[in-house]
Design a protein around this motif. Structure first.
Motif, mmCIF file in Angstrom:
data_model
loop_
_atom_site.group_PDB
_atom_site.id
_atom_site.type_symbol
_atom_site.label_atom_id
_atom_site.label_comp_id
_atom_site.label_asym_id
_atom_site.label_seq_id
_atom_site.Cartn_x
_atom_site.Cartn_y
_atom_site.Cartn_z
ATOM 1 N N ARG A 256 -43.308 -14.058 67.488
ATOM 2 C CA ARG A 256 -42.115 -15.529 66.722
ATOM 3 C C ARG A 256 -41.893 -14.999 65.832
ATOM 4 O O ARG A 256 -41.252 -15.925 64.930
ATOM 5 C CB ARG A 256 -43.587 -16.434 66.428
ATOM 6 C CG ARG A 256 -44.229 -17.546 67.698
ATOM 7 C CD ARG A 256 -45.677 -17.998 68.121
ATOM 8 N NE ARG A 256 -46.351 -17.456 66.811
ATOM 9 C CZ ARG A 256 -47.782 -16.258 67.917
ATOM 10 N NH1 ARG A 256 -47.482 -16.556 68.696
ATOM 11 N NH2 ARG A 256 -48.601 -16.052 66.441
ATOM 12 N N GLN A 258 -38.982 -13.344 63.641
ATOM 13 C CA GLN A 258 -37.503 -13.170 64.436
ATOM 14 C C GLN A 258 -36.938 -11.575 64.280
ATOM 15 O O GLN A 258 -36.567 -11.551 65.078
ATOM 16 C CB GLN A 258 -36.457 -13.942 63.811
ATOM 17 C CG GLN A 258 -36.399 -15.183 64.187
ATOM 18 C CD GLN A 258 -36.402 -15.242 65.544
ATOM 19 O OE1 GLN A 258 -35.133 -14.319 66.441
ATOM 20 N NE2 GLN A 258 -36.458 -16.131 66.219
ATOM 21 N N ASP A 296 -35.458 -19.612 75.054
ATOM 22 C CA ASP A 296 -34.601 -20.883 74.401
ATOM 23 C C ASP A 296 -33.778 -20.609 73.736
ATOM 24 O O ASP A 296 -33.711 -19.777 72.087
ATOM 25 C CB ASP A 296 -35.755 -21.651 73.741
ATOM 26 C CG ASP A 296 -34.552 -22.845 73.322
ATOM 27 O OD1 ASP A 296 -33.609 -23.493 72.507
ATOM 28 O OD2 ASP A 296 -35.563 -24.097 73.070
ATOM 29 N N ALA A 298 -30.987 -21.700 71.589
ATOM 30 C CA ALA A 298 -31.010 -22.124 70.148
ATOM 31 C C ALA A 298 -31.682 -22.017 69.549
ATOM 32 O O ALA A 298 -31.913 -22.386 68.068
ATOM 33 C CB ALA A 298 -31.297 -23.672 70.663
ATOM 34 N N LYS A 299 -33.170 -21.146 69.773
ATOM 35 C CA LYS A 299 -33.960 -21.355 68.474
ATOM 36 C C LYS A 299 -34.573 -19.538 68.988
ATOM 37 O O LYS A 299 -34.953 -19.294 67.490
ATOM 38 C CB LYS A 299 -35.624 -21.627 69.196
ATOM 39 C CG LYS A 299 -36.029 -23.171 69.437
ATOM 40 C CD LYS A 299 -37.193 -23.014 69.959
ATOM 41 C CE LYS A 299 -37.554 -24.977 70.159
ATOM 42 N NZ LYS A 299 -38.604 -25.290 70.925
ATOM 43 N N HIS A 301 -32.476 -15.639 66.972
ATOM 44 C CA HIS A 301 -31.285 -15.147 66.647
ATOM 45 C C HIS A 301 -30.446 -14.842 66.888
ATOM 46 O O HIS A 301 -30.657 -14.098 67.673
ATOM 47 C CB HIS A 301 -32.420 -14.316 64.936
ATOM 48 C CG HIS A 301 -31.227 -14.386 64.033
ATOM 49 N ND1 HIS A 301 -30.262 -12.895 63.923
ATOM 50 C CD2 HIS A 301 -31.879 -14.612 62.927
ATOM 51 C CE1 HIS A 301 -29.829 -13.638 63.362
ATOM 52 N NE2 HIS A 301 -30.755 -13.893 62.243
#
Length: 491
Positions: A256, A258, A296, A298-299, A301
């Protein structure tokens, strides 16, 4: 026992350690660490769970038995401590406190002296074996404590919480130290000989105890990424340990943080880019590429997305070739190397440097390559269902949205390979196990929310300013780069 232990903790906390120099300081720290019996208070050290050893240092001991004799002796003594009465439990906590102090001081010293004698003293094979073993034992104890608590159905006590935090701190500090030490091929190979590949996968990245240990899994991914840098030599061991699957899982879901996800994604790409031969790593990546497509974006990096897209693009030509071999269109090339540099040099009018073939590396990769050779059908399925699908093409096509010609080259090589698999010469031989492929340029694939892949290719081909990849001309019609050249230079 409390007097001597308290004295040792105070000794470790002293700024000078009473040592003559920093190398002596490292020796004192490692001596303290090698005597620490890190075992769960309720689990006998001989009880093993799948994927993890009861005493993780056994893996390192198999590679360096003489260097690890002290750790084995400490492990034997730990069984007695684990079975002792509650009065002895406080002794175990004192040992953990000492371990935390020693591990933190070791990390601080190695970080401060980035080279020279202190670092050399910490990087000796016996010390590396000790650190690898302690990381595995910390993970084992954390897991066993959680399992015992769940089986007995009681809440975690304050004492257990303190012990778990201590285990996590020791593991994190030792992983950090090894990450700092993994800055040369010779040290990385010494760590591999100590069994680090299996430990870092099973006892850190895959281990349930890192589900909520954000810094632990982050530094674990950074260390595993460093092990992938000399992949020409280390890839057989890494792939055998399950490193590719672990890295993909960490990059797409488990990390979780990045920074950890970025390190894991970079590790995937490095393992593919530098492995020789590349096919075993490509097969391992293709087997878990659906996890990448389920991510996903969009989430995620952008760096994570780019590195995974590069990994997919690097894997695609090898998977295509493997699938076409199974379909009877082509024979095995039996070649190795990194064709991106060779092809790019040739396109720029330069003589491509010959691909070096290291006999030792070829021998190391022979077993993994032989295993991959029997998986052509799976390669065909992976090609049609993931890498060659619209979603797969769109994921790799993201590289073309950048302004870097080197990324364009990797993406175009993958597109050429997919077009080859869907081309007329392939149709003559029949279909892949999944029924065949569609030309990737006919999928109406998007590389951004609104930009079509084909439109972006036209933009780059007609650009008069900025980067323009010389490989884009290969995509015109059926004017493809001769497949034999691609196989020779790229697989």
């Amino acid at each position: 026992f409390q007097g001597p232990r308290q004295s040792r903790v105070s000794f470790l906390n002293m700024a000078s350690f009473g040592a003559n120099d920093e190398s002596d300081m490292i020796e004192v720290i490692m001596e303290a660490l090698s005597e620490i019996p890190l075992v769960a208070t309720t689990a006998p050290s001989g009880d093993k769970s799948e994927g993890e050893s009861a005493i993780g240092s056994e893996r390192a001991a198999a590679a360096a038995p003489q260097a690890h004799a002290e750790v084995e002796a400490a492990a034997d003594a730990a069984t007695t401590v684990a079975a002792a009465a509650n009065a002895e439990a406080m002794v175990a906590m004192g040992v953990l406190t000492e371990a935390v102090t020693a591990a933190k001081q070791l990390a601080q010293t190695v970080a401060q002296y980035k080279g020279g004698e202190p670092v050399a003293a910490a990087a000796t094979p016996p010390n590396l074996a000790t650190m690898v073993g302690l990381v595995s034992r910390c993970s084992y104890d954390l897991r066993r404590m959680a399992e015992v608590g769940a089986a007995e159905g009681h809440d975690v006590t304050d004492e257990e919480t303190k012990r778990m935090v201590a285990y996590s701190e020791v593991r994190y500090c030792l992983l950090q130290v090894m990450t700092l030490l993994a800055n040369s091929d010779s040290r990385i190979l010494a760590m591999m000989e100590a069994g680090l590949a299996k430990v870092i996968v099973d006892d850190v990245i895959v281990c349930p105890s890192t589900n909520f240990d954000l810094i632990g899994i982050r530094v674990g991914c950074e260390l595993l990424r460093n092990l992938c840098i000399p992949a020409r030599t280390t890839s057989p061991q890494l792939l055998s340990a399950g490193a590719m699957s672990a890295l993909v899982t960490a990059a797409t879901s488990k990390c979780r943080d990045q920074n950890g996800a970025a390190a894991a994604a970079a590790g995937c790409r490095l393992l593919l880019e530098r492995a020789s031969p590349r096919t075993p790593a490509a097969v391992a990546f293709a087997e878990c590429f659906n996890q990448v497509l389920a991510m996903d974006v969009a989430k995620a990096h952008p760096f994570v997305r780019v590195e995974l897209a590069r990994a997919a693009a690097l894997a695609t030509p090898s998977i295509v070739h493997l699938a076409l071999c199974e379909a009877g269109v082509e024979a095995s090339a039996g070649t190795s190397g990194n064709g991106v540099a060779a092809v790019t040099a040739a396109d720029n009018g330069k003589a491509a440097e010959p691909i070096s073939t290291d006999a030792a590396a070829a021998e190391n990769g022979a077993g993994a390559a032989g295993e991959a050779a029997g998986r052509e059908e799976e390669a065909g399925l992976a090609l049609g269902q993931s890498l060659g699908s619209k979603a797969g093409v769109e994921f790799m096509g993201f590289l073309l949205a950048s302004d870097h010609a080197s990324l364009h080259t990797e993406a175009v090589l993958a597109l050429i390979a997919l077009r080859r698999a869907a081309g007329a010469i392939y149709e003559e031989a029949g279909a892949l196990p999944d029924g065949g492929l569609t030309d990737p340029l006919e999928l109406d694939a998007l590389i951004t929310d609104t930009l079509l892949l084909t439109d972006r290719l036209e933009q780059l081909k007609s650009a008069t300013e900025g980067p323009r990849s010389p490989t884009l001309g290969w995509l015109d019609g059926k004017n493809l780069l001769p497949w034999s050249s691609l196989v020779k230079n790229y697989l």
